[in-house]
Scaffold this motif. Structure first.
Motif, PDB file in Angstrom:
ATOM      1  N   GLN A 212      52.909  53.416  26.292  1.00  5.61           N
ATOM      2  CA  GLN A 212      53.041  54.714  26.956  1.00  5.61           C
ATOM      3  C   GLN A 212      54.337  55.437  26.641  1.00  5.61           C
ATOM      4  OE1 GLN A 212      52.215  53.926  31.220  1.00  5.61           O
ATOM      5  NE2 GLN A 212      50.283  54.966  30.807  1.00  5.61           N
ATOM      6  N   VAL A 427      48.691  45.653  32.770  1.00  8.21           N
ATOM      7  CA  VAL A 427      47.934  46.351  33.816  1.00  8.21           C
ATOM      8  C   VAL A 427      46.732  47.065  33.213  1.00  8.21           C
ATOM      9  CG1 VAL A 427      48.046  48.155  35.580  1.00  8.21           C
ATOM     10  CG2 VAL A 427      50.024  46.674  35.202  1.00  8.21           C
ATOM     11  N   MET A 435      48.043  48.858  41.620  1.00  7.98           N
ATOM     12  CA  MET A 435      49.496  48.992  41.517  1.00  7.98           C
ATOM     13  C   MET A 435      50.148  49.356  42.856  1.00  7.98           C
ATOM     14  SD  MET A 435      50.957  48.283  38.616  1.00  7.98           S
ATOM     15  CE  MET A 435      52.309  49.343  38.083  1.00  7.98           C
ATOM     16  N   TYR A 439      53.548  47.992  44.566  1.00  4.17           N
ATOM     17  CA  TYR A 439      54.675  48.927  44.551  1.00  4.17           C
ATOM     18  C   TYR A 439      54.520  50.061  45.555  1.00  4.17           C
ATOM     19  CZ  TYR A 439      56.329  46.806  40.192  1.00  4.17           C
ATOM     20  OH  TYR A 439      56.814  45.934  39.259  1.00  4.17           O
ATOM     21  N   GLN A 447      59.103  54.595  37.823  1.00  2.00           N
ATOM     22  CA  GLN A 447      58.499  54.238  36.535  1.00  2.00           C
ATOM     23  C   GLN A 447      57.946  55.480  35.831  1.00  2.00           C
ATOM     24  OE1 GLN A 447      55.912  50.721  36.834  1.00  2.00           O
ATOM     25  NE2 GLN A 447      57.054  50.052  38.623  1.00  2.00           N
ATOM     26  N   VAL A 465      47.879  51.971  33.405  1.00  2.00           N
ATOM     27  CA  VAL A 465      48.994  51.416  34.182  1.00  2.00           C
ATOM     28  C   VAL A 465      49.099  51.949  35.623  1.00  2.00           C
ATOM     29  CG1 VAL A 465      51.477  50.878  34.246  1.00  2.00           C
ATOM     30  CG2 VAL A 465      50.309  51.067  32.039  1.00  2.00           C
ATOM     31  N   PHE A 466      49.060  53.250  35.786  1.00  6.34           N
ATOM     32  CA  PHE A 466      49.247  53.830  37.120  1.00  6.34           C
ATOM     33  C   PHE A 466      47.924  54.406  37.638  1.00  6.34           C
ATOM     34  CE2 PHE A 466      53.090  54.407  34.536  1.00  6.34           C
ATOM     35  CZ  PHE A 466      53.950  53.574  35.231  1.00  6.34           C
TER      36      PHE A 466
END
Lengths: 477, 374
Positions: A212, A427, A435, A439, A447, A465-466
């Motif tokens: 990323q 992830v 996530m 978090y 991040q 990832v997110f």
């Protein structure tokens, strides 16, 4: 699992985008025929598939830079791809994205034994890095189980580990430098064949950023002298608790094995039926491997056997020769294949504090009954990196969803006991929506700000990832 | 910019976050003030020493978690009681830098301070597995955790290690620790010049005998350390001595040997001049030393780390010309002489550094991220 709707404006400009890509790449390096882009529709997380707009296969950093400049200019998302072995969907495309595959960039650029490093193009496979130096007595330490196929590019993206991390660390501990192309085509050199960064540890945040922050095209890797020898010992116990306590005692005693692998009864039974390694039928089995000269190995294994003896092992088997060592590893190395014989499976990757091992295994057993799905546990016990394998039937409606729900509960449990969602697989899309379990919003925001710096337009692997709702405003901007 | 006389010393993370949220002045963030770079810090001193205490220690999991202001000595004592230690051999630069104070674990991590064992066990950043910190907005941010394999999201832990208080203020650190060895031995080779010393160290580090220290102290010797179980140390020391026979007869030293002095750059303590640290490819070190016009030097990390003493105000980087690696001035006779402490970064890297600094500390409250760039 949702992916963003493809951008219709990009799809409508496909012809023009392909034309621009062909201007900077050789004809065989741009793949846009729908029959061929299908080869890039998924990685090793095969449950999710989507052919990309196109795939490009550059051969140099300059070509990667040219491609990224065009995609940046056209606002086209880019999904970097190593060998496509991600278990987390890290290389899953969207219909409006360009797959940037580095597989053709696989050369060794420099080998330096005096300074103990190798510089390679990032498409080189993990095992072939060791292959390039092993006749001279060296090796590259991180050894993910896909090492025959997986690329260094993917290892860096996911900060890959392996079975020998307890002693040698993971990718980030063995990576000295990278040549990386940013989304706007800028080429940056970060680190090099020296041991600490000049300023901020940018290499540390690039490693594990799942493609990323930039496309790594070259890597400087630390190589290590091969140990004189290695030998495993196999130990069987009549409960998970006892095996867990034994792991903890070995570590406390000051021995640092290169690997401590753990298998529970369902896993032992499955691998025995498949590989016939001659494992004892017991509740829990440990394989502990140590390194050194024959005398050093004797000394360490002597201590380990003494510790194990205090935990009443039902079996204690030391490899007397190379052949017996192979048999001890045979079952462990066939574990995934053995589970695949029984049914489809999902492999999880949560890490837990070693002290929580018995509790977590007991809870997984209880949840297995609640969900009505079998689960086998095989994992790197020394570092608490679990690999529960949940069995399901992909052809049975609803089974995949049930399996995913079960997997999510296991990962939440890992976080609850002080661990994390993923120890070495990444992830990707698989754990993306969990996530927020690990978090808080401010943790995630910090991040996202890193990505803002490296890729302000959010074009590199943007849907990973997110959670999508967390990145929505940035991706839409 | 207002300068405050007394240092601010928040009692806990919440209080620190509050201080940052309402801050209007620059801070010079420090743990014990034992190792910061000259000329980098400016502004009101903000100490983390109030945010202290070991919060978790599981010897069987090789894990220790402590608040950032915990004295290093407290952590080392707790570890020693269980026969364990920090892997990266924390240097103590107080004598060399002419500082007082007690090192804190947060300061150690913010400086990524790593000693001779870095060649085998990694740097401080390699042992750091989790952080909590307060960023420039006053937000508390958590990253990593207490397990040694963790790839969940971006690795801000590494970004914080060695960031010198520029992106945020560490409030808690989680570390991987290791068993302390039963025995150690040091081999000493006499009379080698820099090039031969690097060759000997390369041969040793390229051997399977797990060398945990490789240093060259001109006039004193070339030193190689082996650690582990007693019998194993004896065996490896013997094999290593045989391997190095071409470099002369290796003398075996028992006990701590010269490592504490090498670790602390002790040869430069009390000697006038500027002290520089070069991070380079070991085989390049002898040539760079020859060009440096050094008044004294010391090689650690097999030649990958070169300590150089120069006359005050001499810009070593100019003298060396272009080279592969970087040079940090860790002790300046005159910090205001215009020579940046940190090595200037190439523009594309400097842009990333500046971008991160700006995102994490938008009001520029903390230490500058890079003395060359700010």
């Amino acid at each position: 699992m949702d992916m963003p709707q493809p951008n219709a404006a990009i799809l409508s400009r496909k012809a023009r985008i392909i034309e621009r890509l062909r201007e900077v790449l050789p004809a065989d390096a741009v793949v846009d025929d729908p029959n061929e882009t299908r080869a890039y529709e998924c990685d090793a997380l095969t449950a999710y598939r989507c052919p990309p707009l196109a795939a490009v296969l550059p051969r140099s950093t300059a070509e990667v830079s040219a491609v990224l400049k065009i995609c940046h200019d056209e606002g086209v998302p880019v999904v970097p791809r190593g060998s496509g072995t991600s278990l987390a969907g890290g290389a899953l495309p969207t219909a409006d994205s360009v797959i940037l595959g580095v597989a053709r960039m696989n050369a060794v650029l420099e080998t330096d034994y005096d300074n103990r490093f190798i510089r390679v193009q990032s498409g080189r496979t993990n095992l072939s890095v060791t292959g390039a130096v092993e006749t001279d007595g060296f090796f590259y330490a991180p050894d993910p189980s896909s090492q025959l196929a997986c690329a260094i590019a993917g290892n860096i993206a996911m900060n890959s580990g392996g079975a020998h991390c307890l002693k040698y660390g993971v990718t980030t501990n063995n990576l000295l430098g990278v040549t990386m192309v940013q989304m706007d085509g800028t080429v940056v050199e970060i680190g090099g064949p020296w041991m600490d960064p000049a300023g901020l540890d940018l290499l540390g945040v690039i490693c594990g950023s799942e493609g990323q922050l930039g496309v790594v095209t070259e890597a400087t890797l630390r190589i290590l002298p091969k140990p004189e020898g290695a030998r495993p010992v196999l130990m069987g116990f009549d409960s998970n608790e006892v095996a867990g306590a034994c792991v903890s005692d070995i570590i406390k005693a000051g021995v640092l094995p290169v690997a401590i692998e753990f298998m529970d009864r369902p896993c032992i039974e499955a691998t025995e039926a498949f590989a016939k390694a001659g494992y004892p039928m017991c509740e829990a089995l440990l394989i502990v491997e140590v390194e050194g000269s024959p005398a050093e190995i004797d000394e360490q294994l002597g201590l380990i056997k003494q510790i194990a003896g205090r935990h009443n092992p039902v079996e204690l088997r030391e490899a007397a020769d190379e052949d017996q060592a192979k048999r001890i590893w045979l079952g462990r190395k066939s574990a995934f294949g053995a589970m695949g014989q029984i049914n489809d499976y999902m492999c999880l990757d949560g890490t837990i504090p070693v002290s929580s091992l018995p509790h977590v295994l007991r809870r997984i057993g209880e949840m297995s009954k609640e969900f009505g799905l079998d689960v086998a546990n095989v994992f790197h016990a020394g570092d608490g990196n679990m690999h529960p394998l949940i069995l399901f039937d992909a052809n049975k409606p609803g089974d995949l969803e049930k399996c995913e729900a079960f997997g999510a509960e296991i990962l939440k449990l890992c976080v609850e006991v002080g661990g994390c969602l993923t120890g070495e697989h990444g992830v990707g899309i698989e754990k993306r929506d969990l996530m927020t379990v690990q978090y808080a919003p401010a943790d995630l925001e910090a991040q996202l700000r890193v990505k803002d710096v490296f890729d302000p337009k959010w074009l590199l692997n943007p849907a990973k990832v997110f959670p999508l709702h967390v990145t929505q405003s940035r991706r839409a901007a | 910019m207002t300068r405050m006389k007394a240092a601010m010393r928040p009692a806990d993370e919440d209080e620190l976050a509050e201080v940052i949220r309402v801050a209007t002045t620059h801070f010079s963030v420090q743990g014990g003030g034992t190792r910061g770079l000259e000329g980098v810090a400016a502004g009101a001193v903000l100490e983390t020493g109030g945010i202290a205490g070991i919060t978790l220690y599981e010897p069987g999991a090789l894990t220790l978690v402590a608040r950032a202001g915990t004295p290093l000595a407290e952590i080392e004592t707790a570890l020693a009681a269980e026969g364990q230690r920090l892997p990266f051999e924390v240097p103590d630069f107080r004598a060399m830098l002419g500082r007082q104070g007690e090192s804190t674990i947060g300061g150690v991590m913010a400086a990524n301070a790593s000693g001779p064992r870095r060649v085998q066990a990694g740097a401080a950043r390699d042992s750091l597995i989790g952080v909590r910190f307060v960023d420039g907005r006053g937000d508390v941010i958590r990253n990593g955790g207490r397990v040694m394999k963790n790839v969940t999201g971006y690795d801000l832990v590494k970004l914080m290690a060695g960031s010198r208080g520029s992106l945020g203020i560490l409030t808690e650190v989680s570390m991987k620790v290791l068993p302390a060895p039963e025995a150690q031995a040091t081999l000493s080779l006499a009379g080698l010049d820099d090039a031969r010393a690097v060759a000997a160290m390369s041969a040793a580090l390229g051997s399977p005998f797990e060398v945990s220290g490789a240093a060259h102290w001109p006039g004193r010797g070339t030193f190689l350390r082996i650690e582990g179980f007693t019998a194993s140390v004896a065996y490896r020391a013997e094999r290593l001595a045989a391997l190095l026979a071409g470099f002369g007869r290796a003398e075996r030293i028992e006990g701590a040997g010269p490592w504490p002095e090498i670790r602390d750059a002790a040869p430069f303590a009390g000697r006038a001049g500027d002290v520089w640290r070069l991070s380079v490819k070991p085989s390049d070190a002898p040539g760079l030393i020859a060009r440096a016009g050094a008044e004294a030097h010391l090689m650690d990390w097999g030649g990958g780390l070169v300590w150089i003493l120069t006359a005050p105000g001499a810009d070593l980087r100019t003298r060396l010309g272009g080279f592969s690696g970087h040079a940090t001035r860790v002790r300046a006779t005159d910090p205001a002489d215009g020579i940046p402490a940190l090595h200037p970064e190439p523009p594309a890297v400097a842009a990333l550094t500046a971008g991160l600094k700006n995102r994490f500390d938008p009001r520029g409250l903390f230490n500058p991220a890079h003395a060359g760039a700010f």
